[in-house]
Design a protein around this motif. Structure first.
Motif, PDB file in Angstrom:
ATOM      1  N   PRO A  21       0.902  -1.198  -0.017  1.00  0.00           N
ATOM      2  CA  PRO A  21      -0.167  -0.052   0.080  1.00  0.00           C
ATOM      3  C   PRO A  21       0.827   1.349  -0.019  1.00  0.00           C
ATOM      4  CG  PRO A  21      -0.088  -0.930   2.139  1.00  0.00           C
ATOM      5  CD  PRO A  21       0.702  -1.904   1.142  1.00  0.00           C
ATOM      6  N   ARG A  22       0.215   2.240  -0.530  1.00  0.00           N
ATOM      7  CA  ARG A  22       1.020   3.431  -0.479  1.00  0.00           C
ATOM      8  C   ARG A  22       1.396   3.950   0.830  1.00  0.00           C
ATOM      9  NH1 ARG A  22       1.448   6.443  -5.081  1.00  0.00           N
ATOM     10  NH2 ARG A  22       0.274   5.967  -7.005  1.00  0.00           N
ATOM     11  N   PRO A  23       2.455   4.652   1.128  1.00  0.00           N
ATOM     12  CA  PRO A  23       3.119   4.994   2.329  1.00  0.00           C
ATOM     13  C   PRO A  23       1.980   6.206   2.873  1.00  0.00           C
ATOM     14  CG  PRO A  23       4.928   5.072   0.985  1.00  0.00           C
ATOM     15  CD  PRO A  23       3.631   4.867   0.276  1.00  0.00           C
ATOM     16  N   GLY A  24       1.510   5.955   4.293  1.00  0.00           N
ATOM     17  CA  GLY A  24       0.634   6.877   5.061  1.00  0.00           C
ATOM     18  C   GLY A  24      -0.772   6.377   4.647  1.00  0.00           C
ATOM     19  N   ALA A  25      -1.187   5.501   4.081  1.00  0.00           N
ATOM     20  CA  ALA A  25      -2.548   5.070   3.618  1.00  0.00           C
ATOM     21  C   ALA A  25      -3.026   4.503   4.955  1.00  0.00           C
ATOM     22  CB  ALA A  25      -2.476   4.054   2.567  1.00  0.00           C
ATOM     23  N   VAL A  26      -4.263   5.102   5.221  1.00  0.00           N
ATOM     24  CA  VAL A  26      -5.004   4.721   6.544  1.00  0.00           C
ATOM     25  C   VAL A  26      -6.434   4.061   6.099  1.00  0.00           C
ATOM     26  CG1 VAL A  26      -6.188   5.544   8.282  1.00  0.00           C
ATOM     27  CG2 VAL A  26      -4.162   6.602   7.544  1.00  0.00           C
ATOM     28  N   THR A  27      -7.396   4.541   5.289  1.00  0.00           N
ATOM     29  CA  THR A  27      -8.500   3.992   4.902  1.00  0.00           C
ATOM     30  C   THR A  27      -8.435   2.835   4.137  1.00  0.00           C
ATOM     31  OG1 THR A  27      -9.058   5.417   2.876  1.00  0.00           O
ATOM     32  CG2 THR A  27      -9.631   5.958   5.126  1.00  0.00           C
ATOM     33  N   LEU A  28      -9.370   2.024   3.928  1.00  0.00           N
ATOM     34  CA  LEU A  28      -9.477   0.897   3.023  1.00  0.00           C
ATOM     35  C   LEU A  28      -9.223   1.253   1.500  1.00  0.00           C
ATOM     36  CD1 LEU A  28      -9.678  -2.344   2.238  1.00  0.00           C
ATOM     37  CD2 LEU A  28     -12.158  -1.806   2.072  1.00  0.00           C
ATOM     38  N   MET A  29      -9.888   2.367   1.132  1.00  0.00           N
ATOM     39  CA  MET A  29      -9.658   2.681  -0.332  1.00  0.00           C
ATOM     40  C   MET A  29      -8.234   3.424  -0.584  1.00  0.00           C
ATOM     41  SD  MET A  29     -12.417   1.989  -1.736  1.00  0.00           S
ATOM     42  CE  MET A  29     -12.066   3.041  -3.227  1.00  0.00           C
ATOM     43  N   GLU A  30      -7.776   3.969   0.440  1.00  0.00           N
ATOM     44  CA  GLU A  30      -6.356   4.400   0.492  1.00  0.00           C
ATOM     45  C   GLU A  30      -5.221   3.334   0.270  1.00  0.00           C
ATOM     46  OE1 GLU A  30      -6.574   8.631   2.808  1.00  0.00           O
ATOM     47  OE2 GLU A  30      -5.952   6.950   3.637  1.00  0.00           O
ATOM     48  N   ARG A  31      -5.481   2.334   1.174  1.00  0.00           N
ATOM     49  CA  ARG A  31      -4.594   1.068   1.033  1.00  0.00           C
ATOM     50  C   ARG A  31      -4.843   0.207   0.082  1.00  0.00           C
ATOM     51  NH1 ARG A  31      -6.148  -1.940   6.242  1.00  0.00           N
ATOM     52  NH2 ARG A  31      -4.079  -3.149   5.888  1.00  0.00           N
ATOM     53  N   ARG A  32      -5.585   0.351  -0.804  1.00  0.00           N
ATOM     54  CA  ARG A  32      -5.889  -0.495  -1.939  1.00  0.00           C
ATOM     55  C   ARG A  32      -5.036  -0.243  -3.044  1.00  0.00           C
ATOM     56  NH1 ARG A  32     -11.744  -0.192  -4.083  1.00  0.00           N
ATOM     57  NH2 ARG A  32     -10.934  -2.025  -5.516  1.00  0.00           N
ATOM     58  N   ALA A  33      -4.595   1.295  -3.006  1.00  0.00           N
ATOM     59  CA  ALA A  33      -3.801   1.635  -4.054  1.00  0.00           C
ATOM     60  C   ALA A  33      -2.297   1.190  -3.798  1.00  0.00           C
ATOM     61  CB  ALA A  33      -3.794   3.432  -4.004  1.00  0.00           C
ATOM     62  N   HIS A  34      -1.615   0.828  -4.972  1.00  0.00           N
ATOM     63  CA  HIS A  34      -0.491   0.255  -4.818  1.00  0.00           C
ATOM     64  C   HIS A  34       0.721   1.273  -4.753  1.00  0.00           C
ATOM     65  CE1 HIS A  34      -1.559  -3.214  -7.485  1.00  0.00           C
ATOM     66  NE2 HIS A  34      -1.769  -3.560  -6.351  1.00  0.00           N
ATOM     67  N   ALA A  35       1.739   1.116  -4.065  1.00  0.00           N
ATOM     68  CA  ALA A  35       2.791   1.872  -3.712  1.00  0.00           C
ATOM     69  C   ALA A  35       3.701   2.301  -5.086  1.00  0.00           C
ATOM     70  CB  ALA A  35       3.746   1.721  -2.597  1.00  0.00           C
ATOM     71  N   ASP A  36       4.622   3.173  -5.002  1.00  0.00           N
ATOM     72  CA  ASP A  36       5.391   3.333  -6.397  1.00  0.00           C
ATOM     73  C   ASP A  36       6.192   1.924  -6.402  1.00  0.00           C
ATOM     74  OD1 ASP A  36       3.641   5.539  -6.878  1.00  0.00           O
ATOM     75  OD2 ASP A  36       5.707   6.968  -6.414  1.00  0.00           O
ATOM     76  N   ARG A  37       6.834   1.791  -5.496  1.00  0.00           N
ATOM     77  CA  ARG A  37       7.611   0.695  -5.182  1.00  0.00           C
ATOM     78  C   ARG A  37       7.847   0.007  -3.853  1.00  0.00           C
ATOM     79  NH1 ARG A  37      12.980   3.901  -7.664  1.00  0.00           N
ATOM     80  NH2 ARG A  37      12.245   5.016  -9.221  1.00  0.00           N
ATOM     81  N   CYS A  38       8.266  -1.511  -4.230  1.00  0.00           N
ATOM     82  CA  CYS A  38       7.992  -2.063  -2.848  1.00  0.00           C
ATOM     83  C   CYS A  38       9.468  -2.157  -2.235  1.00  0.00           C
ATOM     84  CB  CYS A  38       7.834  -3.711  -3.366  1.00  0.00           C
ATOM     85  SG  CYS A  38       6.271  -3.851  -4.187  1.00  0.00           S
ATOM     86  N   GLU A  39       9.476  -2.059  -0.870  1.00  0.00           N
ATOM     87  CA  GLU A  39      10.627  -1.910  -0.131  1.00  0.00           C
ATOM     88  C   GLU A  39      11.233  -3.304   0.598  1.00  0.00           C
ATOM     89  OE1 GLU A  39      12.331   0.757  -0.342  1.00  0.00           O
ATOM     90  OE2 GLU A  39      10.835   1.884  -1.289  1.00  0.00           O
ATOM     91  N   ASN A  40      10.414  -4.261   0.399  1.00  0.00           N
ATOM     92  CA  ASN A  40      10.803  -5.552   0.837  1.00  0.00           C
ATOM     93  C   ASN A  40      10.227  -6.781   0.248  1.00  0.00           C
ATOM     94  OD1 ASN A  40      12.143  -4.719   3.869  1.00  0.00           O
ATOM     95  ND2 ASN A  40      10.115  -3.485   3.859  1.00  0.00           N
ATOM     96  N   LEU A  41      11.112  -7.736   0.452  1.00  0.00           N
ATOM     97  CA  LEU A  41      10.643  -9.132   0.031  1.00  0.00           C
ATOM     98  C   LEU A  41      10.052  -9.844   1.101  1.00  0.00           C
ATOM     99  CD1 LEU A  41      13.589 -10.290  -2.420  1.00  0.00           C
ATOM    100  CD2 LEU A  41      11.402  -9.439  -3.349  1.00  0.00           C
ATOM    101  N   PRO A  42       8.967 -10.469   0.919  1.00  0.00           N
ATOM    102  CA  PRO A  42       8.118 -11.142   1.960  1.00  0.00           C
ATOM    103  C   PRO A  42       9.244 -12.286   2.691  1.00  0.00           C
ATOM    104  CG  PRO A  42       6.726 -10.989   0.126  1.00  0.00           C
ATOM    105  CD  PRO A  42       8.037 -10.801  -0.367  1.00  0.00           C
ATOM    106  N   ALA A  43       9.049 -12.328   3.868  1.00  0.00           N
ATOM    107  CA  ALA A  43       9.857 -13.402   4.761  1.00  0.00           C
ATOM    108  C   ALA A  43       9.484 -14.741   4.314  1.00  0.00           C
ATOM    109  CB  ALA A  43       9.877 -13.040   6.147  1.00  0.00           C
ATOM    110  N   ASP A  44       8.471 -15.175   4.132  1.00  0.00           N
ATOM    111  CA  ASP A  44       7.880 -16.486   3.575  1.00  0.00           C
ATOM    112  C   ASP A  44       8.042 -16.699   2.166  1.00  0.00           C
ATOM    113  OD1 ASP A  44       5.608 -14.686   2.950  1.00  0.00           O
ATOM    114  OD2 ASP A  44       4.114 -15.754   4.035  1.00  0.00           O
ATOM    115  N   LEU A  45       8.681 -16.064   1.314  1.00  0.00           N
ATOM    116  CA  LEU A  45       8.680 -16.140  -0.097  1.00  0.00           C
ATOM    117  C   LEU A  45       9.240 -17.523  -0.368  1.00  0.00           C
ATOM    118  CD1 LEU A  45       8.071 -14.333  -2.778  1.00  0.00           C
ATOM    119  CD2 LEU A  45      10.618 -13.983  -2.583  1.00  0.00           C
ATOM    120  N   PRO A  46       8.852 -18.467  -1.240  1.00  0.00           N
ATOM    121  CA  PRO A  46       9.332 -19.828  -1.378  1.00  0.00           C
ATOM    122  C   PRO A  46      10.647 -19.859  -2.312  1.00  0.00           C
ATOM    123  CG  PRO A  46       6.914 -19.759  -2.028  1.00  0.00           C
ATOM    124  CD  PRO A  46       7.468 -18.291  -1.688  1.00  0.00           C
ATOM    125  N   ASP A  47      11.443 -20.773  -2.187  1.00  0.00           N
ATOM    126  CA  ASP A  47      12.755 -20.924  -2.712  1.00  0.00           C
ATOM    127  C   ASP A  47      12.455 -20.797  -4.252  1.00  0.00           C
ATOM    128  OD1 ASP A  47      13.921 -20.684  -0.450  1.00  0.00           O
ATOM    129  OD2 ASP A  47      14.364 -22.588  -0.205  1.00  0.00           O
TER     130      ASP A  47
END
Length: 382
Positions: free
Chosen positions: A226-252
């Motif tokens: 979600p975009r930085p600072g997003a609070v409401t559901l509609m705001e959190r639905r929007a994709h951020a410009d970039r991703c800052e982390n790979l998920p910890a449970d990412l398969p090999d």
């Protein structure tokens, strides 16, 4: 991608529209080569490659462009690139309107023909969401299963993949359908944050990957934030410009598609952060100084008209298309907006708002955004 309006078809004729499709495929050669030069080997093809190809009145076969499509596919196959598609929100396999289901099937057939003519193998999948629930989720799920089992041509079903969404169908909902019908599931991390399942992502991914393995298809997942600072559901639905982390449970061993506003720049950003691949300095551009929290997605015509205060709907076409989640005066869409209502309002005549005049995408900025993870480290898609 070059696109068109219905009015443009009436004015210029279907051959003009087909010429736009030809130009889009020609651009695809540049995009594939750019990706190869920048160590990106996984790309989602635009659904607008051939404007209105699946339309009930103005639709047409892609056979006229078969040779060029085959050449583009051969280039992708030469480099070992994976090409996939994601038909739009109007692809509703569980609709309570038979005409909408017929339209959805035509849309899938169009995407499937494009991939088939390109000579793309089974890893070239077509990903769709479950869609609306139409006031009765159980009945809608039953219709989805009936459509997949009884109405989809075999070549279409062979490429079909479902993806969890942030409003109606979480991964657990779709996993039951996928395991019953042997349809792979793409797990979307962002959507799971907003619409979580009762079982952890690691368990869902393991079960989903088992279906991919059974079908002989490489596992695939979607990563967005979600975009930085997003609070409401509609705001959190929007994709951020970039991703800052790979998920910890990412398969090999899987393919990861980055869904971010900065597209290929988001991939290069992760490459640099994690040391995944060499990045050319001349291919980089700086991130935006400030990200908004607007979804820039779609909304219903009625909702837009109500927000505009004039009681008038925006001009409609009869092809598939996009609409802003914002009214013309820039107000944010209401969080409590009902997706079923929006889909119901849009299914018959969704607005197609792309410019009629050609606007060629620069070969230096393709809509590619992916990495592949193997073993204990992430590397570019091979």
């Amino acid at each position: 991608m070059v696109s068109a309006r219905i009015d443009s078809i009436k004015k210029n004729g279907i051959d003009w529209v087909k010429a736009l499709g030809t130009r889009n495929v020609q651009d695809l050669f540049h995009m594939i080569q750019w990706n190869e030069d920048n160590n990106i080997k996984f790309m989602r093809l635009s659904s607008e490659m051939f404007p209105f190809a699946s339309h009930d009145k103005y639709g047409y076969s892609l056979d006229y462009c078969a040779d060029l499509l085959a050449q583009a596919g051969a280039l992708a196959n030469k480099y070992g690139h994976r090409l996939t598609v994601h038909p739009g929100q109007y692809t509703q396999l569980g609709s309570n309107k038979p005409a909408v289901i017929e339209s959805a099937i035509r849309e899938l057939e169009y995407h499937c023909q494009m991939l088939d003519l390109m000579g793309i193998g089974p890893d070239g999948v077509m990903i769709i969401h479950g869609g609306g629930v139409y006031d009765d989720k159980a009945a809608t799920i039953k219709r989805i299963k009936q459509t997949i089992s009884n109405k989809l041509p075999q070549n279409v079903r062979d490429r079909l993949v479902l993806e969890n969404d942030e409003l109606c169908y979480n991964a657990e909902d779709l996993l039951a359908i996928c395991e019953e019908l042997d349809v792979p599931l793409v797990f979307d991390y962002h959507h799971d944050m907003l619409n979580p399942s009762s079982i952890p992502p690691s368990a869902i991914i393991a079960r989903a990957n088992a279906i991919f393995a059974k079908r002989g298809i490489r596992p695939k997942q979607h990563l967005s934030e979600p975009r930085p600072g997003a609070v409401t559901l509609m705001e959190r639905r929007a994709h951020a410009d970039r991703c800052e982390n790979l998920p910890a449970d990412l398969p090999d061993d899987m393919d990861l598609m980055i869904e971010a506003k900065d597209k290929e720049q988001a991939v290069l950003h992760l490459y640099r952060m994690y040391g995944l691949a060499e990045v050319k300095h001349e291919s980089l551009r700086p991130p935006a100084a400030e990200q908004t929290k607007e979804t820039k997605g779609r909304k219903s015509n009625k909702r837009a008209a109500a927000k505009n205060g004039d009681g008038k709907k925006k001009k409609k076409g009869k092809g598939k298309g996009k609409q802003d989640d914002e009214s013309e005066d820039g107000e944010e869409a209401e969080e409590e907006e009902d997706l079923d209502e929006a889909l119901d309002n849009m299914e018959d005549e969704p607005t197609y708002v792309a410019d009629a005049e050609p606007q060629i995408l620069s070969p230096a900025t393709p809509s590619s955004r992916s990495t592949r993870r193997r073993g204990a480290r992430s590397i570019p898609v091979a």
